[in-house]
Every structure is written in C-alpha cells, then in structure tokens.
Design a protein around this motif. Structure first.
Motif, PDB file in Angstrom:
ATOM      1  N   SER A  51      -9.208  30.591 -64.446  1.00 18.22           N
ATOM      2  CA  SER A  51      -7.957  29.950 -64.822  1.00 18.22           C
ATOM      3  C   SER A  51      -6.782  30.911 -64.653  1.00 18.22           C
ATOM      4  O   SER A  51      -5.724  30.543 -64.136  1.00 18.22           O
ATOM      5  N   ALA A  52      -6.985  32.184 -65.062  1.00 16.20           N
ATOM      6  CA  ALA A  52      -5.902  33.167 -64.964  1.00 16.20           C
ATOM      7  C   ALA A  52      -5.550  33.449 -63.504  1.00 16.20           C
ATOM      8  O   ALA A  52      -4.366  33.546 -63.148  1.00 16.20           O
ATOM      9  N   ILE A  53      -6.567  33.576 -62.642  1.00  8.71           N
ATOM     10  CA  ILE A  53      -6.315  33.852 -61.221  1.00  8.71           C
ATOM     11  C   ILE A  53      -5.594  32.669 -60.584  1.00  8.71           C
ATOM     12  O   ILE A  53      -4.636  32.838 -59.823  1.00  8.71           O
ATOM     13  N   TRP A  54      -6.021  31.449 -60.901  1.00  9.45           N
ATOM     14  CA  TRP A  54      -5.335  30.261 -60.375  1.00  9.45           C
ATOM     15  C   TRP A  54      -3.874  30.248 -60.818  1.00  9.45           C
ATOM     16  O   TRP A  54      -2.979  29.934 -60.026  1.00  9.45           O
ATOM     17  N   ASP A  55      -3.625  30.598 -62.081  1.00  7.01           N
ATOM     18  CA  ASP A  55      -2.248  30.600 -62.588  1.00  7.01           C
ATOM     19  C   ASP A  55      -1.393  31.621 -61.834  1.00  7.01           C
ATOM     20  O   ASP A  55      -0.231  31.348 -61.512  1.00  7.01           O
ATOM     21  N   HIS A  56      -1.948  32.793 -61.570  1.00 12.23           N
ATOM     22  CA  HIS A  56      -1.184  33.824 -60.852  1.00 12.23           C
ATOM     23  C   HIS A  56      -0.852  33.355 -59.431  1.00 12.23           C
ATOM     24  O   HIS A  56       0.265  33.571 -58.942  1.00 12.23           O
ATOM     25  N   ILE A  57      -1.818  32.703 -58.766  1.00  9.31           N
ATOM     26  CA  ILE A  57      -1.569  32.211 -57.407  1.00  9.31           C
ATOM     27  C   ILE A  57      -0.527  31.097 -57.433  1.00  9.31           C
ATOM     28  O   ILE A  57       0.402  31.063 -56.617  1.00  9.31           O
ATOM     29  N   ARG A  58      -0.642  30.168 -58.405  1.00  7.29           N
ATOM     30  CA  ARG A  58       0.312  29.066 -58.492  1.00  7.29           C
ATOM     31  C   ARG A  58       1.723  29.567 -58.797  1.00  7.29           C
ATOM     32  O   ARG A  58       2.709  29.068 -58.244  1.00  7.29           O
ATOM     33  N   GLU A  59       1.831  30.564 -59.680  1.00  9.95           N
ATOM     34  CA  GLU A  59       3.139  31.107 -60.028  1.00  9.95           C
ATOM     35  C   GLU A  59       3.792  31.775 -58.810  1.00  9.95           C
ATOM     36  O   GLU A  59       4.978  31.570 -58.534  1.00  9.95           O
ATOM     37  N   ALA A  60       3.003  32.562 -58.066  1.00 10.35           N
ATOM     38  CA  ALA A  60       3.547  33.214 -56.875  1.00 10.35           C
ATOM     39  C   ALA A  60       3.899  32.188 -55.808  1.00 10.35           C
ATOM     40  O   ALA A  60       4.894  32.344 -55.080  1.00 10.35           O
ATOM     41  N   ARG A  61       3.130  31.119 -55.740  1.00 12.08           N
ATOM     42  CA  ARG A  61       3.409  30.035 -54.788  1.00 12.08           C
ATOM     43  C   ARG A  61       4.758  29.388 -55.105  1.00 12.08           C
ATOM     44  O   ARG A  61       5.535  29.072 -54.200  1.00 12.08           O
ATOM     45  N   ARG A  62       5.044  29.218 -56.389  1.00  7.64           N
ATOM     46  CA  ARG A  62       6.342  28.658 -56.789  1.00  7.64           C
ATOM     47  C   ARG A  62       7.492  29.577 -56.375  1.00  7.64           C
ATOM     48  O   ARG A  62       8.611  29.118 -56.141  1.00  7.64           O
ATOM     49  N   GLU A  63       7.207  30.871 -56.288  1.00  8.99           N
ATOM     50  CA  GLU A  63       8.225  31.843 -55.885  1.00  8.99           C
ATOM     51  C   GLU A  63       8.313  31.984 -54.366  1.00  8.99           C
ATOM     52  O   GLU A  63       9.040  32.833 -53.867  1.00  8.99           O
ATOM     53  N   GLY A  64       7.522  31.165 -53.630  1.00  9.32           N
ATOM     54  CA  GLY A  64       7.613  31.189 -52.177  1.00  9.32           C
ATOM     55  C   GLY A  64       6.472  31.867 -51.457  1.00  9.32           C
ATOM     56  O   GLY A  64       6.522  32.036 -50.229  1.00  9.32           O
ATOM     57  N   LEU A  65       5.425  32.267 -52.162  1.00 10.70           N
ATOM     58  CA  LEU A  65       4.267  32.898 -51.517  1.00 10.70           C
ATOM     59  C   LEU A  65       3.553  31.899 -50.608  1.00 10.70           C
ATOM     60  O   LEU A  65       3.327  30.742 -50.983  1.00 10.70           O
ATOM     61  N   ALA A  66       3.195  32.349 -49.418  1.00  8.27           N
ATOM     62  CA  ALA A  66       2.342  31.570 -48.515  1.00  8.27           C
ATOM     63  C   ALA A  66       0.919  32.093 -48.655  1.00  8.27           C
ATOM     64  O   ALA A  66       0.702  33.310 -48.677  1.00  8.27           O
ATOM     65  N   VAL A  67      -0.056  31.189 -48.769  1.00  5.27           N
ATOM     66  CA  VAL A  67      -1.434  31.594 -49.058  1.00  5.27           C
ATOM     67  C   VAL A  67      -2.384  30.972 -48.054  1.00  5.27           C
ATOM     68  O   VAL A  67      -2.312  29.762 -47.782  1.00  5.27           O
ATOM     69  N   LEU A  68      -3.281  31.797 -47.513  1.00  5.82           N
ATOM     70  CA  LEU A  68      -4.445  31.292 -46.791  1.00  5.82           C
ATOM     71  C   LEU A  68      -5.617  31.401 -47.743  1.00  5.82           C
ATOM     72  O   LEU A  68      -6.011  32.510 -48.134  1.00  5.82           O
ATOM     73  N   LEU A  69      -6.179  30.269 -48.154  1.00  4.28           N
ATOM     74  CA  LEU A  69      -7.248  30.234 -49.147  1.00  4.28           C
ATOM     75  C   LEU A  69      -8.563  29.871 -48.471  1.00  4.28           C
ATOM     76  O   LEU A  69      -8.679  28.813 -47.848  1.00  4.28           O
ATOM     77  N   ILE A  70      -9.547  30.748 -48.608  1.00  4.21           N
ATOM     78  CA  ILE A  70     -10.899  30.477 -48.118  1.00  4.21           C
ATOM     79  C   ILE A  70     -11.822  30.519 -49.324  1.00  4.21           C
ATOM     80  O   ILE A  70     -11.797  31.477 -50.103  1.00  4.21           O
ATOM     81  N   SER A  71     -12.604  29.475 -49.522  1.00  2.55           N
ATOM     82  CA  SER A  71     -13.442  29.414 -50.716  1.00  2.55           C
ATOM     83  C   SER A  71     -14.658  28.535 -50.466  1.00  2.55           C
ATOM     84  O   SER A  71     -14.587  27.564 -49.709  1.00  2.55           O
ATOM     85  N   ALA A  72     -15.775  28.914 -51.117  1.00  4.71           N
ATOM     86  CA  ALA A  72     -16.961  28.069 -51.097  1.00  4.71           C
ATOM     87  C   ALA A  72     -16.935  27.057 -52.243  1.00  4.71           C
ATOM     88  O   ALA A  72     -17.784  26.164 -52.300  1.00  4.71           O
ATOM     89  N   ASP A  73     -15.975  27.206 -53.152  1.00  6.37           N
ATOM     90  CA  ASP A  73     -15.809  26.275 -54.275  1.00  6.37           C
ATOM     91  C   ASP A  73     -14.894  25.155 -53.807  1.00  6.37           C
ATOM     92  O   ASP A  73     -13.674  25.313 -53.721  1.00  6.37           O
ATOM     93  N   LEU A  74     -15.477  24.006 -53.496  1.00  4.41           N
ATOM     94  CA  LEU A  74     -14.694  22.929 -52.912  1.00  4.41           C
ATOM     95  C   LEU A  74     -13.692  22.334 -53.894  1.00  4.41           C
ATOM     96  O   LEU A  74     -12.620  21.876 -53.491  1.00  4.41           O
ATOM     97  N   ASP A  75     -14.017  22.338 -55.180  1.00  8.49           N
ATOM     98  CA  ASP A  75     -13.044  21.878 -56.174  1.00  8.49           C
ATOM     99  C   ASP A  75     -11.822  22.797 -56.177  1.00  8.49           C
ATOM    100  O   ASP A  75     -10.681  22.331 -56.309  1.00  8.49           O
ATOM    101  N   GLU A  76     -12.047  24.093 -56.044  1.00  5.93           N
ATOM    102  CA  GLU A  76     -10.951  25.049 -55.972  1.00  5.93           C
ATOM    103  C   GLU A  76     -10.112  24.815 -54.727  1.00  5.93           C
ATOM    104  O   GLU A  76      -8.875  24.790 -54.784  1.00  5.93           O
ATOM    105  N   LEU A  77     -10.766  24.625 -53.575  1.00  5.56           N
ATOM    106  CA  LEU A  77     -10.049  24.367 -52.330  1.00  5.56           C
ATOM    107  C   LEU A  77      -9.178  23.122 -52.430  1.00  5.56           C
ATOM    108  O   LEU A  77      -8.001  23.126 -52.072  1.00  5.56           O
TER     109      LEU A  77
END
Length: 540
Positions: free
Chosen positions: A434-460
């Motif tokens: 939950s904390a890692i997702w929050d950090h990514i979402r917060e940075a995304r709101r600030e304009g971060l571009a993310v390439l996300l690769i994951s085996a967790d399909l719910d996360e993707l």
C-alpha cells in the motif's frame, strides 16, 4: 496426525529478535499457510525448520519425534524439502541433471533416475520432461522442476516460499492443482505468501506471524482477506486502484522501433514502439521471459539496441551510458533486487548511494558526502518503514520486503522524471504494498512517467493508465485497465489474443477512466504472434 510441530522457537541476531516463542503445527495431508508482514520472521522460521539456522530456544518435532537439524541435509533426511523464492537451478543443465545433482547415490544418473522422475511427474501431475534444458523452460515449468527436486529426495513436507510471485493466473491454478495432488498423497505443504486471496483459496489452515511471534491462526472458510490483513498488519487490505487520471499530453519517453537480437540472431525485442506521457503509468503485462528484461535493460542502458531510438524529454539517449541516464532523471527499480538493486554485503547507507554516486545528497562536488548520505538513509528508513536495527547493518540482513522498500525509497528520493518499476511490490506485505503504491501515485500526480512491469495482474490493472501485452519480444495487444479482467489479461499473456482487449459485455469507452478525453494509448495494437505449441515452452 502431525507432520511438523515447532514449539517455543526463539532466534536472536545482533540487535534484533527475529523469532520469539513461535508455535506452529502442520497436520499431515494439509496445506498450511504462513503469512505475515515483511520482517515478521517467516523466512527465519523456515530456515530453522530446513536446518539452515539453529534456534536459540524451542523444539522441532517431525512425525511426533523431536529432532535437531545441523544442516539442510539433516532436514532432507527427515523428509523436509524447501522450494526457495529464487530458484536454485542450473540453466545450462537438463531437467534430469538438475534433479539428480547432489543426489546421484539415490537412483544413479541414467535410466533409473529417468524412470523415477517420470514416475513422480506422473503421480503428482507435474508434467516435467527430463531431457529439456532448464534455460528453455518458462517460469512455471522451472518451479515444477524445483518441486520435483525435493520430491525426488523423499520430501514428505514441502516448504514453498512465495511460489506464486511470478506466475500468471492460469499458472497459479495449475500449481494449486499440483498442491491438491500432493495433499491427496498424504504430503504436507507449508505455503508462504503475501497474496491473501490465494492463501484463502488453497490453505486448510493459516498461521499469522507479526513482529516475530505468532499472533493467531485462522480457518479459511471463516476468514475474509480483510480480516486476515488486519491480523497481519493491523490495517485493511489495500487496493491498487487509481480513480483519477493525471495523464497529460507531454511526452516524457518515446521508444521507436526498438530492436534487440540475441547472438543467435533471434529477436529478443522486435520493433517495440510506445510513448509514455507525464503523469502516465504504462503497464506491460507478459509471462516472464518474453522480452521484459531486455526492454528494461535497453531503457536503463545495460544493453544497447541493435536499431531504433529512445528519446527522453526530447533528447536522444539511445547511446547514453547508464550513469548519464540516471543523472538526467531516470529511476530504476530492478526486477532482481539481489543482482541489480543492492550490494548485499554492504551497509544500508552505502546501498543508498548505489546508482546515484554523483548526485546530492550523496556527493558534494567531486567528493562523496558520507555524512549527508547516512542522514538521508535514516530518513528513507523512517519514511518507507524499512525494518532494521540501524543503517550500518548489511542489506543481506534485511528481509526481502525490507530490501525492496529500501530500493524504492532510494529511487523515489531523487524525484525521477521517468521511473522503470519492474515488480515494485514483489515479496512485500500488504502494508508495504500500500505504501509503495501511494508513493508511485503521488509522484504520478506530480508528473512522473512510469513504466510498470509486474506479475501481479491486479496491480497492473489497478495502477496503469495504459496496458500493453508483450509476447515473444513483440507488443501484441493493448487493453483498457478500466474494463479488462485479470483472466482476460492472463489469457492474452500466453499469446491467445491480440489487438485491443476488452470485456465483450462492457466495451471500453473512448474516454479514460475519469471521463476526461485525451488519455492517449501508447501505440496502435500490433499483429498477432503465431500460436505456440506450448505457451510455457515458448515463453522464454
């Protein structure tokens, strides 16, 4: 009948009590799940049961008889086998050679060994082919080889550490079928996982560990994921869902017809093209071994593409070395934290410097600023809840999840403009997730571009604004995260679908998930690959 009983297990390390008065009883012919947050002591407890470490206090009983293990060989002799999260296979050997390695005295190395492997494979529905090279197997097949290895050595109790971390849904279902076969034959399984839904679907009993001690047991039929999460970490089950869209029309990273070939000439990346905009998370779904690693290596500069271009903030970085890319604002959470993310025998503060040697607060001019780096490491430890007695302990002394939190904290601390996030929450508990997702979402709101690769399909699906499927080095399909299901996405990952994926009953609207127009898809859907004979054998 009891297969294994641990009573009053306590294990101390300098500065930390890993296990304190732990009790665990595993009945024969059952799947017993062991859950807990990162650093709770699960791995230490299993290392004690497998003979890798000796407890300071407490007893171990196998089949009702008290035992003492000095090494894994002692545990194996008493029928305890362990399949580690990081597979222990030699890629350049065949399945048969991997299985018999170190146990040649049991059935030799020829026809008898082959017959025994075939017998075990058929008996437990493992579908293992002895003469295939391990390097030619998909991740699910490799896992079955690991299970076969411990069965070959006579294991009656199997410890499976995060066995579903790298599997797609269909492979998880197949693994659970294997576990039911093992149960039916009277074998016992200790199943360590952070995926609470899977725990509740496969386990007969659940033991929860928190802060090094057992805090309770649960019966799956009478327990919900939320209740289990609260027992584990004292909070509700987090969700990766992102309600609002922050996608802009400002390109941050543009990849154009990128191609990378193996020495044999086989295309590892075949004309890969996409654009990621500021505030956008592009999710890449695929069975491991289909080009994700090569794509990440090309983007961070560990490999140079044979053709094509990579543009970052309107600058061509195709030929730039890794350090220059990092200095310009490319963050990197690697898929293999041990090989590419950490110096395991170095202290935490040195690992904080890793990859950012020339950047503040790690350096001042041409000199390293060790005091500032150490001070910032303490901040990361606190902000990202890295469970450690201090910043001078080695990275190897942390649990896998706490190692991951340190890496995420390090990368996010440099305010990257583009983040490569390869399996950012692999091996972490629900609270850390939950904390890692929050950090990514917060940075995304600030304009971060993310390439996300994951085996967790719910996360993707939950985190991504745009979803694409990679298969055999090609981007073969795209999907709307607002409508796609994990099952449909998992099917596409095996090469069964191409083009635009969507729920047939609820076709995707042209708008993005909050109704705003202009959320761009990264590229048009590409052509469908040829149908493989076996997705598992084809997925490299």
């Amino acid at each position: 009948m009891t297969a294994v009983e641990l009573a009053g297990i306590t294990k101390r390390f300098p500065g930390v009590v890993a296990n304190h008065d732990i009790h665990l009883t595993v009945r024969k012919g059952t799947v017993h799940a062991l859950v807990g947050e990162n650093g709770a002591g699960k791995s230490t407890l299993m290392k004690i049961l497998y003979g890798m470490q000796k407890p300071d206090e407490g007893t171990i009983a196998v089949d009702g008889e008290q035992v003492s293990f000095s090494s894994p060989a002692d545990a194996i002799a008493r029928g305890i086998g362990m399949v580690h999260q990081h597979f222990m296979l030699a890629d350049n050997l065949t399945v048969l050679e991997n299985v018999v390695l170190g146990s040649e005295k049991l059935y030799g190395i020829g026809a008898r060994a082959r017959r025994k492997i075939k017998e075990l494979s058929d008996r437990y529905g493992l579908g293992v082919r002895p003469d295939l090279l391990v390097e030619d197997l998909g991740v699910a097949a490799r896992q079955r080889v690991e299970i076969l290895k411990v069965l070959y050595r006579g294991a009656r109790t199997l410890i499976l550490d995060e066995p579903t971390a790298v599997l797609v849904p269909q492979e998880v279902d197949a693994l659970f079928d294997n576990l039911r076969e093992l149960k039916a034959e009277g074998l016992s399984v200790i199943f360590i996982s952070h995926k609470l839904g899977e725990v509740l679907s496969v386990a007969d009993e659940i033991t929860v560990i928190r802060r090094g001690t057992t805090v309770g047991t649960a019966v799956p039929a009478a327990t919900t994921p939320r209740q289990l999460a609260e027992l584990m970490v004292g909070s509700e089950l987090p969700t990766p869902e992102t309600a609002e869209s922050t996608v802009t029309d400002r390109p941050v990273l543009t990849v154009d017809t990128l191609r990378l070939a193996a020495p044999s000439g086989k295309a590892l990346l075949d004309d890969i093209s996409f654009t990621i905009h500021a505030g956008e998370v592009l999710g890449i779904a695929g069975v491991e071994g289909n080009g994700q690693t090569e794509l990440v290596d090309a983007l961070i500069g560990l490999r140079h593409a044979d053709s094509g271009t990579i543009r970052f903030l309107d600058q061509d970085i195709t030929a730039l070395p890794t350090r220059k890319r990092r200095e310009q604002g490319v963050g990197y959470i690697p898929e293999d934290r041990h090989r590419h993310g950490l110096l395991l025998e170095a202290p935490l503060w040195e690992n904080r410097i890793l990859g950012h040697v020339t950047e503040k607060p790690n350096s001042k001019g041409v000199w390293l600023d060790l005091k500032s780096a150490q001070q910032d490491t303490r901040r990361i430890v606190e902000t990202y809840d890295v469970r450690t007695p201090g910043i001078d302990v080695t990275a190897a002394s942390l649990s896998g999840g706490n190692q991951q939190k340190l890496i995420v904290g390090r990368e996010m601390s440099h305010n990257p403009r583009f983040l490569i996030a390869a399996h950012p929450t692999r091996g972490v508990d629900v609270g850390a997730q939950s904390a890692i997702w929050d950090h990514i979402r917060e940075a995304r709101r600030e304009g971060l571009a993310v390439l996300l690769i994951s085996a967790d399909l719910d996360e993707l699906i939950g985190l991504s604004d745009t979803l694409r499927v990679i298969y055999d080095g090609k981007l073969v399909a795209d999907a709307d995260p607002a409508t796609i299901t994990p099952e449909a996405l998992g099917s596409a990952m095996t090469g069964a679908a191409s083009g635009h994926l969507e729920d047939d009953e609820n076709p995707a609207p042209p708008e993005n998930r909050d109704g705003a127009t202009g959320s761009p898809k990264s590229a048009a859907p590409l052509a469908s690959p040829a149908s493989p004979e076996s997705p598992e054998d084809e997925a490299r």
